[in-house]
Motif scaffolding. Structure first.
Motif, mmCIF file in Angstrom:
data_model
loop_
_atom_site.group_PDB
_atom_site.id
_atom_site.type_symbol
_atom_site.label_atom_id
_atom_site.label_comp_id
_atom_site.label_asym_id
_atom_site.label_seq_id
_atom_site.Cartn_x
_atom_site.Cartn_y
_atom_site.Cartn_z
ATOM 1 N N ASN A 159 2.586 -22.008 17.285
ATOM 2 C CA ASN A 159 3.773 -22.440 16.784
ATOM 3 C C ASN A 159 3.754 -22.812 15.520
ATOM 4 O O ASN A 159 2.701 -22.793 14.707
ATOM 5 C CB ASN A 159 4.177 -23.810 17.365
ATOM 6 N N ALA A 160 4.940 -23.004 14.917
ATOM 7 C CA ALA A 160 4.852 -23.185 13.272
ATOM 8 C C ALA A 160 3.856 -24.247 12.650
ATOM 9 O O ALA A 160 3.257 -24.024 11.866
ATOM 10 C CB ALA A 160 6.490 -23.248 12.864
ATOM 11 N N ASP A 161 3.931 -25.362 13.409
ATOM 12 C CA ASP A 161 3.265 -26.461 12.889
ATOM 13 C C ASP A 161 1.935 -26.176 13.164
ATOM 14 O O ASP A 161 1.152 -26.498 12.155
ATOM 15 C CB ASP A 161 3.544 -27.673 13.727
ATOM 16 N N SER A 162 1.292 -25.643 13.963
ATOM 17 C CA SER A 162 -0.143 -25.276 14.281
ATOM 18 C C SER A 162 -0.408 -24.180 13.254
ATOM 19 O O SER A 162 -1.716 -24.179 12.735
ATOM 20 C CB SER A 162 -0.704 -25.051 15.634
ATOM 21 N N TRP A 163 0.565 -23.230 13.148
ATOM 22 C CA TRP A 163 0.160 -22.030 12.077
ATOM 23 C C TRP A 163 -0.151 -22.986 10.678
ATOM 24 O O TRP A 163 -1.059 -22.285 10.057
ATOM 25 C CB TRP A 163 1.138 -21.039 11.993
ATOM 26 N N ASN A 164 0.764 -23.403 10.175
ATOM 27 C CA ASN A 164 0.908 -24.023 8.991
ATOM 28 C C ASN A 164 -0.315 -24.852 8.855
ATOM 29 O O ASN A 164 -1.148 -24.895 7.696
ATOM 30 C CB ASN A 164 2.140 -24.705 8.801
ATOM 31 N N ILE A 165 -0.797 -25.643 9.569
ATOM 32 C CA ILE A 165 -1.993 -26.414 9.466
ATOM 33 C C ILE A 165 -3.370 -25.637 9.467
ATOM 34 O O ILE A 165 -3.975 -25.847 8.475
ATOM 35 C CB ILE A 165 -2.043 -27.371 10.544
ATOM 36 N N SER A 166 -3.242 -24.600 10.241
ATOM 37 C CA SER A 166 -4.531 -23.896 10.014
ATOM 38 C C SER A 166 -4.294 -22.871 8.705
ATOM 39 O O SER A 166 -5.465 -22.501 8.028
ATOM 40 C CB SER A 166 -4.407 -22.577 11.193
ATOM 41 N N MET A 167 -3.228 -22.547 8.228
ATOM 42 C CA MET A 167 -3.178 -21.662 7.054
ATOM 43 C C MET A 167 -3.734 -22.543 5.764
ATOM 44 O O MET A 167 -4.310 -22.137 4.851
ATOM 45 C CB MET A 167 -1.648 -21.090 6.944
ATOM 46 N N ASN A 168 -3.273 -23.834 5.972
ATOM 47 C CA ASN A 168 -3.371 -24.753 4.802
ATOM 48 C C ASN A 168 -4.918 -25.000 4.815
ATOM 49 O O ASN A 168 -5.626 -25.071 3.830
ATOM 50 C CB ASN A 168 -2.758 -26.170 4.890
ATOM 51 N N GLN A 169 -5.645 -24.892 6.091
ATOM 52 C CA GLN A 169 -7.173 -25.079 6.216
ATOM 53 C C GLN A 169 -7.893 -24.012 5.499
ATOM 54 O O GLN A 169 -8.784 -24.169 4.795
ATOM 55 C CB GLN A 169 -7.586 -25.330 7.562
ATOM 56 N N PHE A 170 -7.286 -22.781 5.747
ATOM 57 C CA PHE A 170 -7.948 -21.481 5.072
ATOM 58 C C PHE A 170 -7.646 -21.756 3.746
ATOM 59 O O PHE A 170 -8.816 -21.300 3.039
ATOM 60 C CB PHE A 170 -6.993 -20.362 5.658
ATOM 61 N N ILE A 171 -6.635 -21.903 3.359
ATOM 62 C CA ILE A 171 -6.412 -21.944 1.573
ATOM 63 C C ILE A 171 -7.273 -23.139 1.092
ATOM 64 O O ILE A 171 -8.071 -22.565 0.070
ATOM 65 C CB ILE A 171 -4.800 -22.214 1.197
ATOM 66 N N ASN A 172 -7.638 -24.158 2.018
ATOM 67 C CA ASN A 172 -8.258 -24.949 1.182
ATOM 68 C C ASN A 172 -9.852 -24.669 1.019
ATOM 69 O O ASN A 172 -10.341 -24.953 0.091
ATOM 70 C CB ASN A 172 -8.286 -26.521 2.146
ATOM 71 N N THR A 173 -10.406 -24.095 2.190
ATOM 72 C CA THR A 173 -11.583 -23.773 2.246
ATOM 73 C C THR A 173 -12.087 -22.748 1.532
ATOM 74 O O THR A 173 -13.100 -22.708 0.386
ATOM 75 C CB THR A 173 -12.046 -23.058 3.632
ATOM 76 N N VAL A 174 -11.163 -21.553 1.069
ATOM 77 C CA VAL A 174 -11.568 -20.659 0.327
ATOM 78 C C VAL A 174 -11.245 -20.981 -1.240
ATOM 79 O O VAL A 174 -11.856 -20.439 -1.745
ATOM 80 C CB VAL A 174 -10.873 -19.324 0.552
ATOM 81 N N THR A 175 -10.326 -21.928 -1.432
ATOM 82 C CA THR A 175 -10.107 -22.297 -2.924
ATOM 83 C C THR A 175 -11.337 -23.003 -3.231
ATOM 84 O O THR A 175 -11.794 -22.716 -4.432
ATOM 85 C CB THR A 175 -8.850 -23.015 -2.903
ATOM 86 N N ALA A 176 -11.795 -23.850 -2.516
ATOM 87 C CA ALA A 176 -13.000 -24.612 -3.026
ATOM 88 C C ALA A 176 -14.016 -23.591 -3.230
ATOM 89 O O ALA A 176 -14.815 -23.741 -4.350
ATOM 90 C CB ALA A 176 -13.290 -25.527 -1.797
ATOM 91 N N ALA A 177 -14.260 -22.480 -2.414
ATOM 92 C CA ALA A 177 -15.439 -21.728 -2.708
ATOM 93 C C ALA A 177 -15.535 -20.777 -3.955
ATOM 94 O O ALA A 177 -16.240 -20.704 -4.569
ATOM 95 C CB ALA A 177 -15.751 -20.845 -1.323
ATOM 96 N N LEU A 178 -14.174 -20.495 -4.154
ATOM 97 C CA LEU A 178 -13.977 -19.681 -5.098
ATOM 98 C C LEU A 178 -13.993 -20.280 -6.512
ATOM 99 O O LEU A 178 -14.246 -19.858 -7.394
ATOM 100 C CB LEU A 178 -12.646 -18.929 -4.875
#
Length: 424
Positions: A159-178
């Motif tokens: 659903n929208a809520d779970s999708w957005n939580i997962s997407m923010n996790q993706f952005i957080n992780t790759v942002t920190a690494a880059l």
């Protein structure tokens, strides 16, 4: 490819988005030229985020715009592919060779980071940062994922809520690494006109590692849909204006566009009203000025009509200078219609985001109206006005009466260079 005419405009941009092949072929004429003429410019390379491509395994890495490696992923990490209720891979309808991955998974995030750094970081096309596309916000409005498919049964994306939580996790992780490697991160999110989008943007901004820059690819006016331009409802438009001031830890890119071109007759908007290219530009540009901050400058604006392969630049960007803003925007209701306006040191910006034409708005003080056709006309030769008409979906700029009688030609105070230009 970038030609000489493009370069004359590219050098004015503060942000450039491009791809590997273009840079590899024209690095001297893109990165070096841009940096030599604008030392504040930032360059980004395109990379798709939550998806990979079925048929790019055979590509040389300089032609990729995804992590590729489809065969490798299918063979060793098949569990990282998101599937629908029939256990089939989820394909992006807009890009039939693009398949959706479990972007919220730490395993996928690590694979994405390693592939991206391998293909970009040590290469001659390395830029200041990486633009990650399709990090899209999900909303409850459509009942579908941002790529237009039904939500998968996996609870992390169901659903929208779970999708957005997962997407923010993706952005957080790759942002920190880059960022650890010195790479800036620019993500394409969208959907700020919806409550879900507004909330997801703020959640990302308040997270541990927000990206350097967040993009709204459809701000204020868009070319999407069957009409020549689509304007959003007032409440949706206002969210897009307000979100800029709410983002504290990233910068914001705002892209507006239309199918209309400067030299064609009026078209139609999504409300059935006539619309012109210059009307749409001024509406979007004025909306941006209602939204942006002066200190610190946290936002960028771009407008165009033929996609991202043209380096659009308009006289408005160079000729209009109202100085710094004197506070945030204000509103005034006229017969049930709300006009939004903001005072600057040398004038006012006004926007009517409604479907109702306003015949007479009382200006806070006497001014002269600036339009596309009188940008270079001395203010002393323009009519002094105390009221002004503001038709539906129009933006207006009024200059205060100054002793100099002329607008300074200094774009730096406006802080409004376009957000990004893509060359493919």
């Amino acid at each position: 490819m970038v030609n000489q005419d493009d370069l004359e405009n590219v050098e004015k941009y503060d942000i450039l988005l491009t791809n590997r092949f273009t840079v590899d072929s024209n690095k001297k004429f893109i990165y070096e030229h841009m940096k030599s003429t604008n030392d504040k410019s930032t360059t980004y390379l395109y990379q798709l985020g939550p998806e990979t491509n079925i048929n790019q395994d055979r590509y040389n890495i300089k032609y990729l715009n995804t992590i590729g490696r489809y065969t490798f992923l299918k063979k060793y990490h098949a569990h990282l592919f998101l599937t629908n209720s029939y256990a089939n891979d989820i394909i992006n309808p807009s890009y039939p060779n693009s398949v959706l991955m479990k972007f919220g998974s730490n395993e996928y995030q690590n694979i994405w980071v390693n592939a991206t750094l391998n293909d970009i970081y040590p290469q001659p096309w390395k830029a200041d940062g990486i633009f990650i596309d399709n990090c899209s916000v999900a909303t409850q409005i459509t009942g579908k994922t941002p790529i237009g498919t039904d939500y998968p049964p996996d609870p992390s994306y169901a659903n929208a809520d779970s999708w957005n939580i997962s997407m923010n996790q993706f952005i957080n992780t790759v942002t920190a690494a880059l960022q650890e490697k010195g790479q800036k991160v620019f993500v394409n999110r969208g959907s700020t006109r919806y409550r879900d989008g507004y909330t997801a943007w703020i959640a990302l901004d308040q997270s541990a590692t927000p990206p350097d820059l967040v993009l709204e690819e459809g701000a204020f006016s868009v070319r999407w849909g069957k009409n020549d331009v689509q304007f959003y409802r007032e409440d949706e438009w206002r969210r897009q204006v307000d979100i800029v001031g709410q983002i504290k830890n990233s910068e914001v890119g705002l892209l507006s566009h239309t199918k209309l071109s400067p030299d064609q007759p009026n078209g139609k908007d999504n409300f059935g009203k006539p619309a012109s290219f210059w009307q749409v530009l001024w509406y979007s540009m004025c909306s941006y000025h209602l939204a942006r901050r002066d200190e610190p400058n946290n936002s960028y604006f771009m407008f165009g009509s033929t996609g991202y392969k043209t380096a659009w630049w308009f006289d408005e960007y160079d000729k209009i200078n109202l100085g710094k803003a004197l506070g945030t925007y204000k509103t005034q209701a006229i017969a049930g219609t709300t006009i939004y306006y903001r005072e600057f040191e040398q004038g006012y910006v006004l926007v009517n985001p409604t479907t109702t034409d306003i015949q007479s708005f009382q200006l806070p003080q006497s001014c002269v109206e600036r339009t596309h056709n009188n940008l270079t006309t001395d203010a002393s030769k323009l009519s002094v006005i105390s009221t002004i008409a503001i038709p539906s979906h129009h933006g207006v700029i009024c200059q205060k009466l100054l002793t100099t009688g002329r607008i300074k030609e200094d774009r730096s105070l406006l802080q409004m260079p376009p957000a990004a230009e893509t060359y493919k």
